[in-house]
Design a protein around this motif. Sequence first.
Motif, short mmCIF file in Angstrom:
data_model
loop_
_atom_site.label_atom_id
_atom_site.label_comp_id
_atom_site.label_asym_id
_atom_site.label_seq_id
_atom_site.Cartn_x
_atom_site.Cartn_y
_atom_site.Cartn_z
N ASN A 256 49.60 1.03 -2.71
CA ASN A 256 48.86 0.15 -1.80
C ASN A 256 48.92 0.63 -0.36
OD1 ASN A 256 47.99 -1.67 -3.78
ND2 ASN A 256 49.94 -2.77 -3.72
N CYS A 257 49.96 1.40 -0.01
CA CYS A 257 50.10 1.91 1.35
C CYS A 257 49.26 3.18 1.56
CB CYS A 257 51.56 2.17 1.70
SG CYS A 257 52.27 3.64 0.93
N GLY A 258 48.66 3.69 0.49
CA GLY A 258 47.80 4.86 0.58
C GLY A 258 48.43 6.18 0.19
N HIS A 259 49.74 6.22 0.03
CA HIS A 259 50.41 7.47 -0.32
C HIS A 259 50.29 7.75 -1.82
CE1 HIS A 259 52.03 7.01 3.72
NE2 HIS A 259 52.22 8.30 3.67
N GLU A 260 50.41 9.03 -2.20
CA GLU A 260 50.17 9.45 -3.57
C GLU A 260 51.31 10.26 -4.16
OE1 GLU A 260 46.43 11.51 -3.39
OE2 GLU A 260 45.32 9.67 -3.03
N GLU A 261 52.53 10.12 -3.61
CA GLU A 261 53.68 10.83 -4.17
C GLU A 261 54.71 9.80 -4.63
OE1 GLU A 261 55.12 13.67 -1.34
OE2 GLU A 261 53.33 14.92 -1.54
N PHE A 262 55.21 10.02 -5.86
CA PHE A 262 56.04 9.01 -6.51
C PHE A 262 57.23 9.63 -7.24
CE2 PHE A 262 51.62 7.61 -6.65
CZ PHE A 262 51.69 6.31 -6.18
N THR A 263 58.28 8.83 -7.40
CA THR A 263 59.24 9.07 -8.45
C THR A 263 58.73 8.24 -9.62
OG1 THR A 263 60.64 7.31 -7.57
CG2 THR A 263 61.24 9.54 -7.00
N VAL B 12 58.36 4.05 -31.25
CA VAL B 12 57.88 3.41 -30.03
C VAL B 12 56.70 2.49 -30.36
CG1 VAL B 12 56.89 3.82 -27.74
CG2 VAL B 12 58.63 5.38 -28.65
N ARG B 13 56.77 1.27 -29.84
CA ARG B 13 55.69 0.30 -30.02
C ARG B 13 54.74 0.36 -28.83
NH1 ARG B 13 57.73 -5.54 -31.08
NH2 ARG B 13 59.27 -4.79 -29.62
N TRP B 14 55.30 0.41 -27.62
CA TRP B 14 54.50 0.36 -26.40
C TRP B 14 55.26 1.13 -25.33
CZ3 TRP B 14 50.01 -2.57 -26.86
CH2 TRP B 14 49.21 -2.66 -25.72
N LEU B 15 54.53 1.70 -24.37
CA LEU B 15 55.21 2.34 -23.25
C LEU B 15 54.56 1.95 -21.94
CD1 LEU B 15 53.55 5.01 -22.04
CD2 LEU B 15 54.32 5.99 -24.16
N TYR B 16 55.38 1.97 -20.89
CA TYR B 16 54.99 1.57 -19.55
C TYR B 16 55.36 2.68 -18.57
CZ TYR B 16 55.15 -2.93 -21.93
OH TYR B 16 54.96 -3.96 -22.82
N VAL B 17 54.39 3.14 -17.78
CA VAL B 17 54.63 4.19 -16.79
C VAL B 17 54.78 3.50 -15.43
CG1 VAL B 17 53.74 6.26 -15.67
CG2 VAL B 17 53.29 5.85 -18.11
N ALA B 18 56.01 3.54 -14.90
CA ALA B 18 56.30 2.92 -13.61
C ALA B 18 56.46 4.00 -12.55
CB ALA B 18 57.56 2.07 -13.69
N LEU B 19 55.90 3.72 -11.38
CA LEU B 19 55.97 4.65 -10.26
C LEU B 19 56.56 3.95 -9.05
CD1 LEU B 19 52.37 6.19 -10.53
CD2 LEU B 19 54.50 7.01 -11.59
N ARG B 20 57.35 4.71 -8.29
CA ARG B 20 57.94 4.21 -7.05
C ARG B 20 57.46 5.10 -5.91
NH1 ARG B 20 62.20 5.36 -3.66
NH2 ARG B 20 63.31 3.60 -2.75
N CYS B 21 56.77 4.50 -4.97
CA CYS B 21 56.19 5.24 -3.85
C CYS B 21 57.28 5.89 -3.00
CB CYS B 21 55.35 4.30 -2.98
SG CYS B 21 54.60 5.09 -1.54
N GLN B 22 57.09 7.15 -2.68
CA GLN B 22 58.03 7.88 -1.84
C GLN B 22 57.98 7.41 -0.39
OE1 GLN B 22 60.23 9.30 -4.04
NE2 GLN B 22 60.30 10.94 -2.58
N SER B 23 56.88 6.79 0.02
CA SER B 23 56.72 6.38 1.40
C SER B 23 57.28 4.98 1.67
CB SER B 23 55.24 6.43 1.80
OG SER B 23 55.07 6.02 3.13
N CYS B 24 56.87 4.01 0.85
CA CYS B 24 57.24 2.61 1.13
C CYS B 24 58.17 2.00 0.09
CB CYS B 24 55.99 1.76 1.28
SG CYS B 24 55.13 1.42 -0.27
N ALA B 25 58.43 2.71 -1.02
CA ALA B 25 59.33 2.29 -2.10
C ALA B 25 58.76 1.16 -2.96
CB ALA B 25 60.71 1.91 -1.57
N GLU B 26 57.48 0.85 -2.84
CA GLU B 26 56.87 -0.14 -3.72
C GLU B 26 56.85 0.41 -5.14
OE1 GLU B 26 52.50 -2.07 -4.47
OE2 GLU B 26 53.20 -1.99 -2.40
N ILE B 27 57.13 -0.46 -6.11
CA ILE B 27 57.18 -0.09 -7.52
C ILE B 27 56.14 -0.88 -8.29
CG2 ILE B 27 58.57 -0.11 -9.63
CD1 ILE B 27 61.06 0.21 -7.91
N GLY B 28 55.50 -0.23 -9.23
CA GLY B 28 54.55 -0.90 -10.10
C GLY B 28 54.34 -0.13 -11.38
#
Length: 147
Positions: free
Chosen positions: A90-97, A112-128
């Motif tokens: 949401n902050c516009g950055h495109e680099e993640f852990t 495996v039944r289901w998988l979820y790909v979670a990313l944490r923004c390197q700039s603001c630390a928002e996770i989704g």
Amino acid sequence: MGGSAATAQADAYEELTEFLLRPEDDAYPVHEVRECVCRSCGGRVFEVAAMADDEGAVRRTCVACGVHGFIADSAEYWDDEDDVEVCACNCGHEEFTAAVGFSLYDDGSDDVRWLYVALRCQSCAEIGVYDDWKIGYGPSGMLLDQV
């Protein structure tokens, strides 16, 4: 990697793990969380792209060395000719852990039944969760090591 950088990466993975293990009303529970690590250089920061269709396919590109890696069975469904969306915070950055949460079947197998790909923004630390999909076949336990 220096001490503070290693600590920051460990903290990011811990935050991703806590996020993925948090129960959601409309989602399968996550039983396993695996961190995305570049198989080429050990890097832990990525640019991430996802297919825009319903197949469920995510490709990560290591910021340090530029090597592509696919999450789980994504390579089977990936097509550069189709609609590919670059993930952006949401902050516009495109680099993640990144980390992948796996929901396993209750039958005692490691399928495996289901998988979820979670990313944490390197700039603001928002996770989704940026993508998720059903795994409709077995055996599928090998996907746990394909992050």
